[in-house]
Write a protein that holds these residues in place. Structure first.
Motif, PDB file in Angstrom:
ATOM      1  N   LEU A 192       0.915  -1.025  -0.021  1.00 45.60           N
ATOM      2  CA  LEU A 192      -0.367   0.255   0.007  1.00 45.60           C
ATOM      3  C   LEU A 192       1.394   1.041   0.392  1.00 45.60           C
ATOM      4  CD1 LEU A 192      -2.969  -1.243   2.249  1.00 45.60           C
ATOM      5  CD2 LEU A 192      -3.021  -0.561   0.429  1.00 45.60           C
ATOM      6  N   GLU A 193       2.169   0.866   0.108  1.00 47.30           N
ATOM      7  CA  GLU A 193       3.263   1.902   0.409  1.00 47.30           C
ATOM      8  C   GLU A 193       3.663   2.049  -1.315  1.00 47.30           C
ATOM      9  OE1 GLU A 193       5.381   1.771   3.119  1.00 47.30           O
ATOM     10  OE2 GLU A 193       4.494   1.143   4.635  1.00 47.30           O
ATOM     11  N   HIS A 194       3.790   1.405  -2.339  1.00 53.55           N
ATOM     12  CA  HIS A 194       4.644   1.157  -2.945  1.00 53.55           C
ATOM     13  C   HIS A 194       3.930   1.009  -4.244  1.00 53.55           C
ATOM     14  CE1 HIS A 194       8.356   0.830  -1.108  1.00 53.55           C
ATOM     15  NE2 HIS A 194       7.826  -0.428  -0.480  1.00 53.55           N
ATOM     16  N   CYS A 195       3.692   2.414  -5.202  1.00 53.08           N
ATOM     17  CA  CYS A 195       3.285   2.371  -6.332  1.00 53.08           C
ATOM     18  C   CYS A 195       3.265   0.890  -7.319  1.00 53.08           C
ATOM     19  CB  CYS A 195       3.452   3.185  -7.539  1.00 53.08           C
ATOM     20  SG  CYS A 195       5.325   3.186  -8.500  1.00 53.08           S
ATOM     21  N   THR A 196       2.841   0.807  -7.689  1.00 57.00           N
ATOM     22  CA  THR A 196       2.609  -0.362  -9.371  1.00 57.00           C
ATOM     23  C   THR A 196       3.897  -1.019  -9.899  1.00 57.00           C
ATOM     24  OG1 THR A 196      -0.295  -0.606  -8.998  1.00 57.00           O
ATOM     25  CG2 THR A 196       1.405  -1.806 -10.880  1.00 57.00           C
ATOM     26  N   ALA A 197       4.170  -0.130 -10.587  1.00 57.41           N
ATOM     27  CA  ALA A 197       5.115  -0.031 -11.060  1.00 57.41           C
ATOM     28  C   ALA A 197       6.548  -0.249 -10.345  1.00 57.41           C
ATOM     29  CB  ALA A 197       5.277   1.104 -12.053  1.00 57.41           C
ATOM     30  N   THR A 198       5.955   0.351  -9.350  1.00 56.35           N
ATOM     31  CA  THR A 198       7.878  -0.166  -8.493  1.00 56.35           C
ATOM     32  C   THR A 198       8.152  -1.381  -8.201  1.00 56.35           C
ATOM     33  OG1 THR A 198       8.257   1.741  -7.506  1.00 56.35           O
ATOM     34  CG2 THR A 198       8.986   0.241  -6.006  1.00 56.35           C
ATOM     35  N   MET A 199       6.783  -2.175  -7.934  1.00 57.78           N
ATOM     36  CA  MET A 199       6.168  -3.911  -7.282  1.00 57.78           C
ATOM     37  C   MET A 199       6.875  -4.540  -8.654  1.00 57.78           C
ATOM     38  SD  MET A 199       5.831  -3.140  -4.109  1.00 57.78           S
ATOM     39  CE  MET A 199       5.374  -5.300  -4.133  1.00 57.78           C
ATOM     40  N   VAL A 200       5.577  -4.284  -9.409  1.00 58.66           N
ATOM     41  CA  VAL A 200       5.974  -4.634 -10.870  1.00 58.66           C
ATOM     42  C   VAL A 200       7.821  -5.416 -11.175  1.00 58.66           C
ATOM     43  CG1 VAL A 200       5.687  -5.002 -13.656  1.00 58.66           C
ATOM     44  CG2 VAL A 200       4.308  -4.139 -11.771  1.00 58.66           C
ATOM     45  N   THR A 201       8.241  -3.762 -11.229  1.00 58.35           N
ATOM     46  CA  THR A 201       9.941  -3.860 -11.409  1.00 58.35           C
ATOM     47  C   THR A 201      10.415  -4.848 -10.506  1.00 58.35           C
ATOM     48  OG1 THR A 201       9.613  -1.951 -12.022  1.00 58.35           O
ATOM     49  CG2 THR A 201      11.613  -2.763 -11.225  1.00 58.35           C
ATOM     50  N   THR A 202       9.825  -5.087  -8.760  1.00 60.75           N
ATOM     51  CA  THR A 202      10.273  -5.484  -8.057  1.00 60.75           C
ATOM     52  C   THR A 202      10.097  -7.370  -8.324  1.00 60.75           C
ATOM     53  OG1 THR A 202      10.516  -3.675  -5.845  1.00 60.75           O
ATOM     54  CG2 THR A 202      10.105  -5.824  -5.121  1.00 60.75           C
ATOM     55  N   LEU A 203       8.741  -7.715  -8.547  1.00 58.44           N
ATOM     56  CA  LEU A 203       8.361  -8.890  -8.779  1.00 58.44           C
ATOM     57  C   LEU A 203       9.226  -9.614  -9.755  1.00 58.44           C
ATOM     58  CD1 LEU A 203       4.820  -8.519  -8.676  1.00 58.44           C
ATOM     59  CD2 LEU A 203       6.135  -9.638  -6.529  1.00 58.44           C
ATOM     60  N   PHE A 204       9.675  -8.647 -11.193  1.00 57.96           N
ATOM     61  CA  PHE A 204      10.388  -9.636 -12.036  1.00 57.96           C
ATOM     62  C   PHE A 204      12.248  -9.328 -11.739  1.00 57.96           C
ATOM     63  CE2 PHE A 204       7.128  -8.041 -14.808  1.00 57.96           C
ATOM     64  CZ  PHE A 204       7.267  -8.914 -16.327  1.00 57.96           C
ATOM     65  N   ASP A 205      12.543  -8.722 -10.538  1.00 55.87           N
ATOM     66  CA  ASP A 205      13.686  -8.604 -10.265  1.00 55.87           C
ATOM     67  C   ASP A 205      13.740 -10.353  -9.533  1.00 55.87           C
ATOM     68  OD1 ASP A 205      14.284  -6.275 -10.927  1.00 55.87           O
ATOM     69  OD2 ASP A 205      14.253  -5.449  -9.186  1.00 55.87           O
ATOM     70  N   GLN A 206      12.645 -11.049  -9.035  1.00 52.17           N
ATOM     71  CA  GLN A 206      12.728 -11.813  -8.289  1.00 52.17           C
ATOM     72  C   GLN A 206      12.078 -13.472  -9.576  1.00 52.17           C
ATOM     73  OE1 GLN A 206       8.953 -12.168  -5.396  1.00 52.17           O
ATOM     74  NE2 GLN A 206      10.622  -9.925  -3.853  1.00 52.17           N
ATOM     75  N   ALA A 207      11.022 -12.919 -10.013  1.00 45.21           N
ATOM     76  CA  ALA A 207      11.386 -13.732 -11.512  1.00 45.21           C
ATOM     77  C   ALA A 207      13.029 -13.965 -11.770  1.00 45.21           C
ATOM     78  CB  ALA A 207      10.615 -13.518 -11.984  1.00 45.21           C
ATOM     79  N   GLU A 208      13.532 -12.791 -11.697  1.00 46.83           N
ATOM     80  CA  GLU A 208      14.926 -13.492 -12.712  1.00 46.83           C
ATOM     81  C   GLU A 208      15.796 -14.217 -11.749  1.00 46.83           C
ATOM     82  OE1 GLU A 208      15.960  -9.521 -14.643  1.00 46.83           O
ATOM     83  OE2 GLU A 208      14.724  -9.867 -16.296  1.00 46.83           O
ATOM     84  N   ARG A 209      15.902 -14.044 -10.609  1.00 45.56           N
ATOM     85  CA  ARG A 209      16.804 -14.357 -10.239  1.00 45.56           C
ATOM     86  C   ARG A 209      16.329 -15.865  -9.687  1.00 45.56           C
ATOM     87  NH1 ARG A 209      15.968  -9.720  -6.307  1.00 45.56           N
ATOM     88  NH2 ARG A 209      14.977 -10.560  -5.537  1.00 45.56           N
ATOM     89  N   ARG A 210      15.088 -15.880  -9.365  1.00 42.89           N
ATOM     90  CA  ARG A 210      14.597 -17.536  -9.727  1.00 42.89           C
ATOM     91  C   ARG A 210      15.583 -18.210 -11.154  1.00 42.89           C
ATOM     92  NH1 ARG A 210       9.955 -18.544  -5.882  1.00 42.89           N
ATOM     93  NH2 ARG A 210      10.117 -17.105  -4.927  1.00 42.89           N
ATOM     94  N   ASP A 211      14.995 -17.862 -12.126  1.00 43.32           N
ATOM     95  CA  ASP A 211      15.365 -18.141 -13.520  1.00 43.32           C
ATOM     96  C   ASP A 211      15.864 -17.258 -14.578  1.00 43.32           C
ATOM     97  OD1 ASP A 211      14.743 -19.606 -15.734  1.00 43.32           O
ATOM     98  OD2 ASP A 211      12.343 -19.084 -16.808  1.00 43.32           O
ATOM     99  N   PRO A 212      17.095 -17.295 -13.981  1.00 48.26           N
ATOM    100  CA  PRO A 212      18.114 -16.148 -14.638  1.00 48.26           C
ATOM    101  C   PRO A 212      18.183 -16.414 -16.356  1.00 48.26           C
ATOM    102  CG  PRO A 212      19.268 -17.404 -13.373  1.00 48.26           C
ATOM    103  CD  PRO A 212      17.751 -17.483 -12.700  1.00 48.26           C
ATOM    104  N   GLU A 213      17.927 -17.954 -16.566  1.00 50.16           N
ATOM    105  CA  GLU A 213      18.313 -17.938 -17.782  1.00 50.16           C
ATOM    106  C   GLU A 213      17.251 -17.864 -18.903  1.00 50.16           C
ATOM    107  OE1 GLU A 213      20.416 -21.741 -18.199  1.00 50.16           O
ATOM    108  OE2 GLU A 213      22.665 -20.273 -16.794  1.00 50.16           O
ATOM    109  N   ARG A 214      15.792 -17.636 -17.950  1.00 49.19           N
ATOM    110  CA  ARG A 214      14.655 -18.429 -18.583  1.00 49.19           C
ATOM    111  C   ARG A 214      14.177 -19.018 -19.502  1.00 49.19           C
ATOM    112  NH1 ARG A 214      14.587 -11.438 -20.610  1.00 49.19           N
ATOM    113  NH2 ARG A 214      15.063 -11.077 -19.047  1.00 49.19           N
ATOM    114  N   LEU A 215      14.298 -20.179 -18.827  1.00 47.57           N
ATOM    115  CA  LEU A 215      13.839 -21.796 -19.183  1.00 47.57           C
ATOM    116  C   LEU A 215      11.799 -21.749 -19.389  1.00 47.57           C
ATOM    117  CD1 LEU A 215      17.147 -23.307 -17.734  1.00 47.57           C
ATOM    118  CD2 LEU A 215      17.289 -22.380 -20.627  1.00 47.57           C
TER     119      LEU A 215
END
Length: 76
Positions: free
Chosen positions: A5-28
């Motif tokens: 409720l503190e961060h805008c949607t764009a910031t949260m989406v960027t954070t989620l994509f960062d997490q996804a890239e850490r979990r799947d860095p080669e995008r397999l």
């Protein structure tokens, strides 16, 4: 999964994509995103996916909302 409720949607989406890239860095894997159906969330997801060159599927789901409204900053 994350929310704020503190961060805008764009910031949260960027954070989620960062997490996804850490979990799947080669995008397999194919990335699936579940959102509550708000158009601004879908727009931010599409913009961030395009910026990163990521292919993803987004699915919307409707939840009964509480009677309190929290304004969401627009996607930047």
């Amino acid at each position: 999964m994350d929310a704020s409720l503190e961060h805008c949607t764009a910031t949260m989406v960027t954070t989620l994509f960062d997490q996804a890239e850490r979990r799947d860095p080669e995008r397999l894997r194919h990335w699936n995103v579940l959102v509550d159906g708000a158009n601004h969330q879908l727009e931010c997801l599409a913009q961030e996916a395009a910026r990163r060159g990521v292919s993803m599927t987004s699915s919307s789901i409707s939840f009964m909302r509480s009677n309190r409204h929290y304004p969401t900053p627009p996607c930047q």
